[in-house]
Write a protein that holds these residues in place. Sequence first.
Motif, PDB file in Angstrom:
ATOM      1  N   GLY A 137     -11.676   4.857   6.797  1.00  0.00           N
ATOM      2  CA  GLY A 137     -10.687   3.830   6.849  1.00  0.00           C
ATOM      3  C   GLY A 137     -11.091   2.866   5.669  1.00  0.00           C
ATOM      4  N   VAL A 138     -12.254   2.726   5.579  1.00  0.00           N
ATOM      5  CA  VAL A 138     -12.871   1.883   4.295  1.00  0.00           C
ATOM      6  C   VAL A 138     -12.262   2.202   3.099  1.00  0.00           C
ATOM      7  CG1 VAL A 138     -14.833   1.047   2.964  1.00  0.00           C
ATOM      8  CG2 VAL A 138     -15.122   0.844   5.246  1.00  0.00           C
ATOM      9  N   PHE A 139     -12.352   3.384   2.718  1.00  0.00           N
ATOM     10  CA  PHE A 139     -11.845   3.880   1.514  1.00  0.00           C
ATOM     11  C   PHE A 139     -10.203   3.676   1.325  1.00  0.00           C
ATOM     12  CE2 PHE A 139     -15.692   5.998   0.691  1.00  0.00           C
ATOM     13  CZ  PHE A 139     -16.016   5.805  -0.737  1.00  0.00           C
ATOM     14  N   VAL A 140      -9.654   3.898   2.669  1.00  0.00           N
ATOM     15  CA  VAL A 140      -8.144   3.752   2.550  1.00  0.00           C
ATOM     16  C   VAL A 140      -8.041   2.222   2.245  1.00  0.00           C
ATOM     17  CG1 VAL A 140      -6.141   3.687   3.752  1.00  0.00           C
ATOM     18  CG2 VAL A 140      -7.782   5.678   3.865  1.00  0.00           C
ATOM     19  N   GLY A 141      -8.765   1.455   2.971  1.00  0.00           N
ATOM     20  CA  GLY A 141      -8.583  -0.084   2.715  1.00  0.00           C
ATOM     21  C   GLY A 141      -8.800  -0.425   1.313  1.00  0.00           C
ATOM     22  N   TYR A 142      -9.749   0.152   0.786  1.00  0.00           N
ATOM     23  CA  TYR A 142     -10.047  -0.311  -0.814  1.00  0.00           C
ATOM     24  C   TYR A 142      -8.660   0.260  -1.601  1.00  0.00           C
ATOM     25  CZ  TYR A 142     -14.982  -0.727  -1.007  1.00  0.00           C
ATOM     26  OH  TYR A 142     -16.397  -1.455  -0.880  1.00  0.00           O
TER      27      TYR A 142
END
Lengths: 325, 286
Positions: A137-142
Motif C-alpha cells: 500500500g505504501v508503494f502504491v501511495g508513493y
Amino acid sequence: MLFFVGRRLAQMVPILFGVTVISFLLLHLTPGGPVEAQTGLSLKSSAAAKENLRKLYGLDKPIHVQYVIWVKRLARLDFGKSFTDGRDVLQKIEERIPITLKINILSMMLMLAAAVPLGITSATRQHTFFDKLTTIGVFVGYSTPTFWLALLLMILFGVELGILPIAGIHRIDTAGMGTMALALDEAKHLILPVFVSAFGGIAGFSRYMRSSMLEVIRQDYIRTARAKGLPEGVVIKRHALRNALMPMVTILGLSVPGLIGGSVIFETIFSIPGMGQLYFSSIMERDYPTVMAMLVIFAVLTQFGNLLADLAYGLVDPRIRVAGR
Amino acid sequence: MSSARVVWSRFKKNRLSVAAAIVVLLLALAAIAAPLISPYKYTSIDVNNVLSAPSLSHPLGTDELGRDVLARMIYGSRISLSVGFVAMGIAMFIGVIIGAIAGYYGGWIDSVLMRFVDIMLSFPTYILILAIIALLQPGIFIIMAVIGLTGWADVSRLVRAEFLTLKERDFVLAAKSSGAGNLRIIFRHILPNALSPVFVAATFGVAGAILIESSLSFLGIGVQPPTPSWGNILSSGKDYIETAWWLSVFPGLAILMTVLSYNLVGEGLRDALDPRLWQAERTSPD
C-alpha cells in the motif's frame, strides 16, 4: 542547544543570499518579460509605450542595479508592487496564506492520525500479512499521481454520486447563510483537497513510523519493560511510542518542500484561491515581484523545515548538536 | 560493487521486484514497438465516434477529437519513458561529476560546491521546475533538460559521501603511489566502486521524472498537443470530467503502473546492492 540553533541560523544567511540571486536571475534571464506578456496581444502598443512600461517597472536599468534595489527592499520586508494589478505583493500573498495553511494543517493532522497507527501496527506485527499489505500500500501511495487521484475522486464524489463539491471553497451564493451554514459549506469543499494532499504523505509517514518503531522496540529498555511483566499494550504505548514519535518531527520538517509543491497542484485542480494558485498564475502572467517574493518565502520555509528536522535530530542524538554536520 | 551475478541472485529473491522488472521490460517493448501494436495511428480521427465510451472498436474509448485513447496511450508511453530516462540521465551525469569532484578534492572546492547544492535544495523542486518551464516555451526537450537540471543535487550528495570514504581506502593510496593522475583515480578507481547508490537513485529518478512530466502536461505546460502524453490526455479528461470518465481513468492507471514498477525495481535493487543490509538481515529481523 542555544549555541547549536544560533550556528544553524548563521549557516542559513549565505544560503538565503544565494536563494535571492537565483530567484532574481531565473526570472530576469529567461526570455519573454512582463512587458511582452502585457502588450503581446495588442498590436497598437508602440515601441515607445513598451519603453514606458519598462521604465515604470524599473526594467530599463542594468540587471545588477535592479538586483541591488530589489534586495535592499527585501531586507526591509518590502516585496514591491505586483506588475499585474499594482497592489502590494506582501498584501497579495498575505490574503492567500490562511486557506493554504488551513488545508495543509488539516491534511498534516490526517496524515499523522492515519500513519502513526498504521506504522505501529506494521512494526509490531512485522512479517505478517498486514505488514506486507501495508508495505505494498505504501508503494502504491508513493506512486499515485496526486492530480489523478484528485480527478478520480472528483468523478466519483462530484459527478457520479453528486455529494461533494469539486471546486472552490464556497458555493456561489453564500448571501444570507448563517455562520454555521458557511462553516459547513466550507468543510464540505475542503474534504477532497485535504484528503488528496494527505494521501501521498500517509504512505511516507507510515513507512517512517514503522522503521522508527522497529528501531525502538529492539532497545534494551523495552526488553526490561517486558521482563518486569508489563502488559504489551503498556510497553508499546508508554515506553516505545514516546521514543518512536520524536523522529517523526524530523520527517515533518523535511516534508515542507513537498507540501508547497503539492499545494500548487491541488489548488489548481480544485480552484482554491491559496498560495499555490497565486504562484502558478503569477508565473503565467510574468509578475516578477510576486514570483520572486514567493520563491524566497518558499525557500525560507524549506530552510526552517530543515532546521526543525535538525533540532529534532539534535534532541534525540546529542552527538549531532555537539559535532555539527 | 558486487558482481552482477551476485546482485541478480539477491534481487530475484524479492518476487515483487522481479514482477515489477518484467512490467518495466514489457512497457519498454511496447514503447519501442508502438507502430506495430497500436490499433490506430495516434493522429487518426474517427469523426463518427467523438468522446465514445470503451467499445470493441475503441477498447479504451476515444477523446474529444475522436482519436483512439489506447493508441494515444501507447504512443504516449514513448514520450513518458524517454522523458523519464533522459531527465534521469542528465541528473545522474551532473550529480556524479559534482559529487565526485567535491568528495575527492575536498577543501574549498567541496565547500563551494556543497553550498551551491544547499541553495538548490532550498527551493522546493517542483516550484523551481514550474517557474523555469512556464517562463521558457514548454516542449519535450525543455522538460527533459529542466527536470534533469533540477534533480541532481541529491545525487551529488550521495556520490560525495561515497567518495569521502573510498578515497581513504588502500587501493586508492596504491593507485596514487604508483603515479596515477587525479582524473584517472576518480574515474577508473573510485567511481566504479561508488556507483551502487547511483543505480538505485537512477531507478527512483525515472519514476520521479515520469510523475513530474505527467503533472506538468496535466497543467498544460508540459508536452504540447497534438503530441500524446499520459499527462495531457488526463488534462482533456479534466475538461470532460462530467461525460468521459475513460479519459481520466486509463492514462492515470498507466502512470501508476509504470511509476510503481520502477519504484519496486529500485527498492529491490537497493536491497540487492547493499551488502550491509544483506548482512544485517541475518542478525536482526529488519
